[in-house]
Write a protein that holds these residues in place. Structure first.
Motif, PDB file in Angstrom:
ATOM      1  N   ALA A  44       1.730  -3.600  -6.093  1.00 47.23           N
ATOM      2  CA  ALA A  44       0.577  -3.987  -4.830  1.00 47.23           C
ATOM      3  C   ALA A  44      -0.038  -2.707  -4.430  1.00 47.23           C
ATOM      4  N   GLN A  45      -1.247  -2.895  -3.898  1.00 47.29           N
ATOM      5  CA  GLN A  45      -2.001  -1.883  -3.192  1.00 47.29           C
ATOM      6  C   GLN A  45      -1.930  -2.164  -1.740  1.00 47.29           C
ATOM      7  N   ALA A  46      -1.710  -1.390  -0.964  1.00 45.10           N
ATOM      8  CA  ALA A  46      -2.105  -1.499   0.496  1.00 45.10           C
ATOM      9  C   ALA A  46      -2.697  -0.396   1.282  1.00 45.10           C
ATOM     10  N   LEU A  94      -1.466   2.852  -0.104  1.00 45.82           N
ATOM     11  CA  LEU A  94      -0.265   3.056  -1.037  1.00 45.82           C
ATOM     12  C   LEU A  94      -0.377   2.103  -2.277  1.00 45.82           C
ATOM     13  N   ASP A  95       0.396   2.570  -3.143  1.00 46.69           N
ATOM     14  CA  ASP A  95       0.222   1.803  -4.200  1.00 46.69           C
ATOM     15  C   ASP A  95       1.634   1.818  -5.212  1.00 46.69           C
ATOM     16  N   GLY A  96       2.162   0.916  -5.440  1.00 46.77           N
ATOM     17  CA  GLY A  96       3.594   0.730  -6.051  1.00 46.77           C
ATOM     18  C   GLY A  96       4.312  -0.621  -5.921  1.00 46.77           C
ATOM     19  N   LYS A  97       5.511  -0.505  -6.038  1.00 46.67           N
ATOM     20  CA  LYS A  97       6.181  -1.811  -5.971  1.00 46.67           C
ATOM     21  C   LYS A  97       5.997  -2.516  -4.588  1.00 46.67           C
ATOM     22  N   ILE A 284      -2.254  -5.609   2.681  1.00 45.46           N
ATOM     23  CA  ILE A 284      -1.727  -5.422   1.350  1.00 45.46           C
ATOM     24  C   ILE A 284      -2.281  -6.511   0.363  1.00 45.46           C
ATOM     25  N   ASP A 285      -3.005  -5.957  -0.777  1.00 45.40           N
ATOM     26  CA  ASP A 285      -3.374  -6.432  -1.843  1.00 45.40           C
ATOM     27  C   ASP A 285      -2.432  -6.292  -3.217  1.00 45.40           C
TER      28      ASP A 285
END
Length: 288
Positions: A44-46, A94-97, A284-285
């Motif tokens: 996800a990205q947030a 943020l980008d990751g799990k 969150i996306d």
């Protein structure tokens, strides 16, 4: 004015406090809600964004929270501590799990919201007295274990720091004076043992005590619960001999009159113990 060029807080201070907060939140079994509901391989990205205007502080703590949860999370910081925020402004990406983002979210936002709230209030109080020479300063009325974070936030908002603890500044207060046998006796006892790098500040609540403290050699004097007119008289009596600090129930409604009396510092305890958290949120996306 807010200060956006401060050095980062030392990692040796930040990481243990954030780790304790994560341990408190994750307990013995971890984030069971996220682990049961969100598949491990979902990414996800947030973004963390401001929902109210203010001044940001606490980015090092927020980043540390996410990195302790998952060192592989990509964290893009869009603002610096001390930057002003308007509603909708992005603070970081943020980008990751997805699991990692959700697990670190609350601790990161707790630090970031709390510290940004302090910075925002410090900025408001400092702006009110910008036309005077006085500076807003904090006190030791801090959350146990978070003093360094809260005092950093005050600086981000343009305020200054009082002593960090009982070991880095000598402040003789009313109870010390009572036990020592008077203002002069207390100051003389302190001067007999203080090192050359340690200044001596003495609290007084009358102008007679002020005169006594000056005659005894106090280098800074805390004027406790004095009205602006009395503070102005104290400034005249002092005539530049000692640093003068006003204290006692200072609010946004009273700080201008206190500052215009001519004092050097105004200590505001509620900045660290009662400033409201700044409203921030994580949206969150989902990615691929």
């Amino acid at each position: 004015m807010p200060h956006s060029n401060l050095p980062p807080m030392p990692r040796l201070i930040v990481e243990p406090a954030v780790r304790r907060a994560l341990e408190e939140d994750l307990g013995r079994a971890g984030d069971i809600t996220t682990d049961y509901v969100v598949p491990e391989d979902v990414r996800a990205q947030a973004r963390i964004a401001a929902r109210k205007p203010g001044v940001v502080a606490g980015l090092d703590a927020a980043r540390t929270a996410f990195r302790l949860v998952d060192p592989d999370l990509m964290i893009g910081i869009e603002r610096r501590d001390g930057d002003r925020l308007e509603p909708g402004d992005t603070i970081c990406h943020l980008d990751g799990k997805a699991r990692s983002i959700l697990t670190g979210e609350r601790v990161a936002l707790n630090f970031l919201g709390h510290m940004s709230g302090i910075a925002s209030e410090a900025a408001k109080m400092s702006a009110l007295i910008a036309h005077t020479k006085a500076r807003v300063t904090c006190t030791r009325k801090t959350t146990p274990g978070l003093r360094a974070f809260e005092k950093h936030a005050v600086r981000c908002g343009g305020g200054s720091n009082h002593r960090f603890g009982l070991d880095d500044g000598l402040l003789i207060k009313d109870n010390h004076i009572a036990v020592a046998g008077g203002v002069t006796a207390a100051i003389q006892a302190a001067k007999a043992q203080a090192g050359h790098m340690v200044k001596i500040e003495c609290e007084v609540d009358t102008l007679d005590q002020l005169r006594e403290a000056l005659d005894a050699g106090a280098e800074a004097i805390l004027l406790d619960n004095m009205a602006p007119a009395t503070l102005a008289e104290a400034v005249e009596i002092n005539d530049g001999r000692a640093v003068l600090e006003a204290s006692g129930g200072i609010t946004a409604d009273t700080i201008v009159g206190v500052a215009e009396s001519g004092v050097d510092l105004i200590s505001v305890g509620w900045l660290t113990h009662s400033a409201p958290s700044l409203d921030l949120g994580l949206d969150i996306d989902f990615g691929d």
